[in-house]
Write an enzyme that holds these catalytic residues in place. Structure first.
Site, mmCIF file in Angstrom:
data_model
loop_
_atom_site.group_PDB
_atom_site.id
_atom_site.type_symbol
_atom_site.label_atom_id
_atom_site.label_comp_id
_atom_site.label_asym_id
_atom_site.label_seq_id
_atom_site.Cartn_x
_atom_site.Cartn_y
_atom_site.Cartn_z
ATOM 1 N N GLU A 1 0.838 -1.200 0.000
ATOM 2 C CA GLU A 1 0.000 0.000 0.000
ATOM 3 C C GLU A 1 0.871 1.247 0.000
ATOM 4 O OE1 GLU A 1 -3.613 -1.872 2.684
ATOM 5 O OE2 GLU A 1 -2.204 -0.482 3.579
ATOM 6 N N CYS B 1 5.164 -7.493 7.354
ATOM 7 C CA CYS B 1 6.075 -6.987 8.382
ATOM 8 C C CYS B 1 6.257 -8.054 9.442
ATOM 9 C CB CYS B 1 5.514 -5.713 9.012
ATOM 10 S SG CYS B 1 6.636 -4.992 10.235
ATOM 11 N N SER C 1 7.741 4.958 16.802
ATOM 12 C CA SER C 1 6.464 4.393 17.229
ATOM 13 C C SER C 1 6.649 3.948 18.671
ATOM 14 C CB SER C 1 6.091 3.197 16.351
ATOM 15 O OG SER C 1 5.880 3.627 15.037
HETATM 16 S S1 SF4 Z 1 3.077 -0.850 12.918
HETATM 17 FE FE1 SF4 Z 1 4.460 -2.475 13.621
HETATM 18 S S2 SF4 Z 1 3.741 -4.306 12.532
HETATM 19 FE FE2 SF4 Z 1 2.817 -2.544 11.480
HETATM 20 S S3 SF4 Z 1 4.192 -2.095 9.793
HETATM 21 FE FE3 SF4 Z 1 4.826 -0.793 11.528
HETATM 22 S S4 SF4 Z 1 6.418 -1.989 12.591
HETATM 23 FE FE4 SF4 Z 1 5.309 -3.398 11.249
#
Ligand code: SF4
Length: 348
Positions: free
Chosen positions: A91, A111, A213
């Protein structure tokens, strides 16, 4: 076949020299791909017929194919489900901001990181994207819009720092004045906290913005929602991010997903405020979780989200709650792909 997309001017020049093609043709080829958006060799009419035929016989330009798209009601966010040459699907998102077009690209098919709130990881990691496939997402949007791309975020599917070399090479090409001429300051890499490569990126001395994150303020909660939390402790991650900040002086962005009953207590808001205070000029981006039938998690009430935000702001930290345009267009990572089936799992 030789993939031409994603190759630098120097790489194209040496490829052409090797095949006794005049070097200046490499610059023309870049102009065709990145500025005129001509991807069919026979349409490159500045090239002699012999060269067009040679390119046809030996080379490819693999622009990803659009399989599905969703557009937000205000028309400003466009999400594409793209098919790659091996039929894997990824995406990419284009957001029209007041300052220009911003593209969000994927760095991997699937991922490995397993964050519980993310649809992209549900089938695990299928493979890394190549430089061509990362750059191809930007080329496609620029061709569709026929407008300049202002900025780039590597925040789609995948952990970019796990595909370090290809992501860096793609960003270097996108930065090149001969292609998109996007400054590193307008590029953001988002990581879930892949510690060694945060240090590595800091040592590149490129003013790329880093988004972490974070999503939890304790190791216990982080481990629950982000398996990477078992590999790297919060302290280690924050130390690496601090090193990144000190090395680059770039404002750090902390991404924090708001999940009801999981990570949104008032104590956690205070902890987040304290963390933010340690990073001058940082920004905290609160993201209400995008619950759906694939992800059984829910966002807190608007009232609670605002209280949470105000606590963080009381520490003098810049904080916003992300606009929820994602709900309308399935803009959360991996959801469009989930809605259309997971091609990379079917295609073996
Ligand atoms: S949020 Fe976590 S699981 Fe989703 S793409 Fe990013 S690193 Fe990967």
């Amino acid at each position: 076949m030789i993939e031409l997309l994603g190759k630098s001017l120097v790489e194209l020049q040496s490829l052409f020299e090797e095949h006794k093609i005049q070097k200046f043709r490499a610059k023309q080829l870049i102009d065709y791909i990145y500025h005129r958006h001509i991807f069919v060799f026979q349409d490159m009419t500045q090239f002699p017929k012999m060269l067009r035929d040679w390119l046809d016989a030996n080379c490819i330009i693999s622009i990803p194919k659009i399989v599905a798209q969703s557009i937000s009601p205000d028309g400003k966010t466009q999400k594409l489900l793209l098919e790659l040459i091996d039929h894997s699907r990824i995406e990419a998102v284009l957001m029209e901001q007041h300052y220009g077009n911003s593209v969000c690209v994927s760095s991997q098919v699937g991922c490995a990181m397993g964050c519980v709130f993310c649809a992209s990881t549900q089938g695990g990691l299928f493979r890394d994207l190549t430089v061509a496939e990362i750059v191809g997402q930007v080329v496609l949007f620029s061709a569709l819009k026929q407008e300049d791309i202002h900025s780039l975020v590597v925040m789609g599917a995948g952990e970019p720092l796990q595909n370090y070399d290809n992501v860096l090479q793609a960003l270097k090409l996108i930065h090149d004045p001969i292609t998109f001429d996007i400054s590193y300051r307008k590029m953001t890499i988002s990581t879930c906290g892949w510690v060694p490569n945060i240090y590595k990126l800091a040592d590149e001395d490129l003013p790329i913005t880093l988004a972490l994150s974070l999503h939890a303020t304790t190791d216990e909660t982080r481990r629950k929602i982000m398996p990477v939390g078992s590999r790297y402790k919060l302290d280690e991650v924050l130390e690496a991010v601090k090193y990144y900040y000190e090395k680059t002086q770039r404002r750090i962005t902390f991404e924090y997903i708001l999940i009801d009953s999981i990570n949104v207590s008032l104590e956690e808001a205070h902890e987040l405020g304290k963390i933010g205070k340690e990073f001058p000029n940082c920004h905290v981006n609160l993201i209400p979780v995008n619950g759906n039938e694939h992800i059984n998690l829910y966002k807190p009430s608007s009232k609670h989200m605002n209280i949470f935000k105000d606590i963080i702001a009381s520490y003098g930290v810049s904080v916003t709650i992300r606009k929820e345009m994602g709900d309308a267009i399935q803009a959360a990572c991996g959801q469009l792909k989930a809605a259309h089936g997971r091609k990379e799992e079917i295609h073996e």
